[in-house]
Design an enzyme around this catalytic site. Structure first.
Site, PDB file in Angstrom:
ATOM      1  CG  ASP A  26      -2.054   0.987   1.100  1.00 63.24           C
ATOM      2  OD1 ASP A  26      -3.208   0.551   0.981  1.00 63.24           O
ATOM      3  OD2 ASP A  26      -1.783   2.215   1.106  1.00 63.24           O
TER       4      ASP A  26
ATOM      5  CG  ASN B  73     -12.534  -0.688   3.710  1.00 60.53           C
ATOM      6  OD1 ASN B  73     -12.991  -1.013   4.803  1.00 60.53           O
ATOM      7  ND2 ASN B  73     -11.342  -0.131   3.578  1.00 60.53           N
TER       8      ASN B  73
ATOM      9  CB  VAL C 148      -9.255   1.796  -5.004  1.00 63.59           C
ATOM     10  CG1 VAL C 148      -8.909   1.285  -6.411  1.00 63.59           C
ATOM     11  CG2 VAL C 148      -8.256   2.872  -4.577  1.00 63.59           C
TER      12      VAL C 148
ATOM     13  CG  HIS D 128      -8.768  -3.070  -2.433  1.00 66.88           C
ATOM     14  ND1 HIS D 128      -9.707  -2.356  -3.155  1.00 66.88           N
ATOM     15  CD2 HIS D 128      -8.607  -2.401  -1.265  1.00 66.88           C
ATOM     16  CE1 HIS D 128     -10.087  -1.303  -2.454  1.00 66.88           C
ATOM     17  NE2 HIS D 128      -9.440  -1.303  -1.291  1.00 66.88           N
TER      18      HIS D 128
ATOM     19  CG  HIS E  69      -6.746  -2.975   3.076  1.00 65.23           C
ATOM     20  ND1 HIS E  69      -6.027  -1.805   2.869  1.00 65.23           N
ATOM     21  CD2 HIS E  69      -7.975  -2.742   2.551  1.00 65.23           C
ATOM     22  CE1 HIS E  69      -6.799  -0.918   2.255  1.00 65.23           C
ATOM     23  NE2 HIS E  69      -7.979  -1.455   2.054  1.00 65.23           N
TER      24      HIS E  69
HETATM   25  P1  AMP Z   1      -9.823   1.307   0.416  1.00 71.27           P
HETATM   26  O1  AMP Z   1     -10.083   2.468   1.325  1.00 71.27           O
HETATM   27  O2  AMP Z   1     -10.151  -0.016   1.053  1.00 71.27           O
HETATM   28  O3  AMP Z   1     -10.468   1.478  -0.944  1.00 71.27           O
HETATM   29  O4  AMP Z   1      -8.243   1.255   0.219  1.00 71.27           O
HETATM   30  C1  AMP Z   1      -7.561   1.728  -0.895  1.00 71.27           C
HETATM   31  C2  AMP Z   1      -6.092   1.686  -0.562  1.00 71.27           C
HETATM   32  O5  AMP Z   1      -5.359   1.847  -1.747  1.00 71.27           O
HETATM   33  C3  AMP Z   1      -5.628   2.773   0.403  1.00 71.27           C
HETATM   34  O6  AMP Z   1      -5.061   2.165   1.567  1.00 71.27           O
HETATM   35  C4  AMP Z   1      -4.577   3.548  -0.402  1.00 71.27           C
HETATM   36  O7  AMP Z   1      -3.497   3.975   0.377  1.00 71.27           O
HETATM   37  C5  AMP Z   1      -4.173   2.527  -1.442  1.00 71.27           C
HETATM   38  N1  AMP Z   1      -3.649   3.052  -2.692  1.00 71.27           N
HETATM   39  C6  AMP Z   1      -4.184   4.029  -3.459  1.00 71.27           C
HETATM   40  N2  AMP Z   1      -3.443   4.210  -4.559  1.00 71.27           N
HETATM   41  C7  AMP Z   1      -2.419   3.314  -4.495  1.00 71.27           C
HETATM   42  C8  AMP Z   1      -1.323   3.001  -5.334  1.00 71.27           C
HETATM   43  N3  AMP Z   1      -1.107   3.648  -6.496  1.00 71.27           N
HETATM   44  N4  AMP Z   1      -0.459   2.039  -4.945  1.00 71.27           N
HETATM   45  C9  AMP Z   1      -0.661   1.368  -3.790  1.00 71.27           C
HETATM   46  N5  AMP Z   1      -1.682   1.609  -2.956  1.00 71.27           N
HETATM   47  C10 AMP Z   1      -2.556   2.569  -3.310  1.00 71.27           C
END
Ligand code: AMP
Length: 121
Positions: free
Chosen positions: A33, A91, A100, A104, A106
């Site tokens: 991340d 999430n 995003v 995914h 975490h």
């Molecule tokens: P969520 O809130 O579950 O949608 O988590 C999205 C995660 O993606 C967050 O923890 C961000 O820090 C991570 N994130 C966003 N852009 C990138 C990226 N380019 N590379 C790696 N992690 C990312």
């Protein structure tokens, strides 16, 4: 809501933007991340167009679902945190602050992670 193939994880899957890769196979890609919230904070994404767990788990072919979850477990082993322990979190939607819209998971670890959820009210 339709899948938006311009989301940032779709771009990572297509190799259009870089990531710090941890693991990859036919079903999944895992990478660090960009804003880690634990010493180890890795994201695991399936190789397919799924917005969140809701459509991944209900619409994806079984081999992809099995392959994805095996990949998640493999990442835990590769990071050598099976013994010490790790936490998985996914999430879905607004209340969970999904930012995003590509499914995914975490994976957090590397130290004691504290209580599962902070009380928000
Ligand atoms: P969520 O809130 O579950 O949608 O988590 C999205 C995660 O993606 C967050 O923890 C961000 O820090 C991570 N994130 C966003 N852009 C990138 C990226 N380019 N590379 C790696 N992690 C990312």
């Amino acid at each position: 809501m339709a899948y938006d193939s311009d989301n940032i994880f779709a771009k990572i899957l297509r190799g259009e933007i870089p990531c710090k890769k941890v693991y990859e196979d036919d079903y999944a890609l895992a990478f660090h991340d960009v804003r880690p919230q634990a010493d180890i904070h890795v994201l695991v994404i399936p190789k397919g167009e799924y917005i969140s767990n809701d459509d991944f788990s209900l619409s994806a072919p079984e081999d992809l679902i099995v392959g994805f979850w095996r990949a998640v477990a493999t990442v835990g082993r590769e990071l050598e945190i099976v013994e010490s322990g790790y936490r998985l979190l996914a999430n879905h939607g607004l209340n969970a602050h999904q930012t995003v819209d590509h499914f995914h998971v975490h994976l957090f670890g590397g130290h004691p992670l504290g209580p599962m959820l902070y009380k928000v009210r």
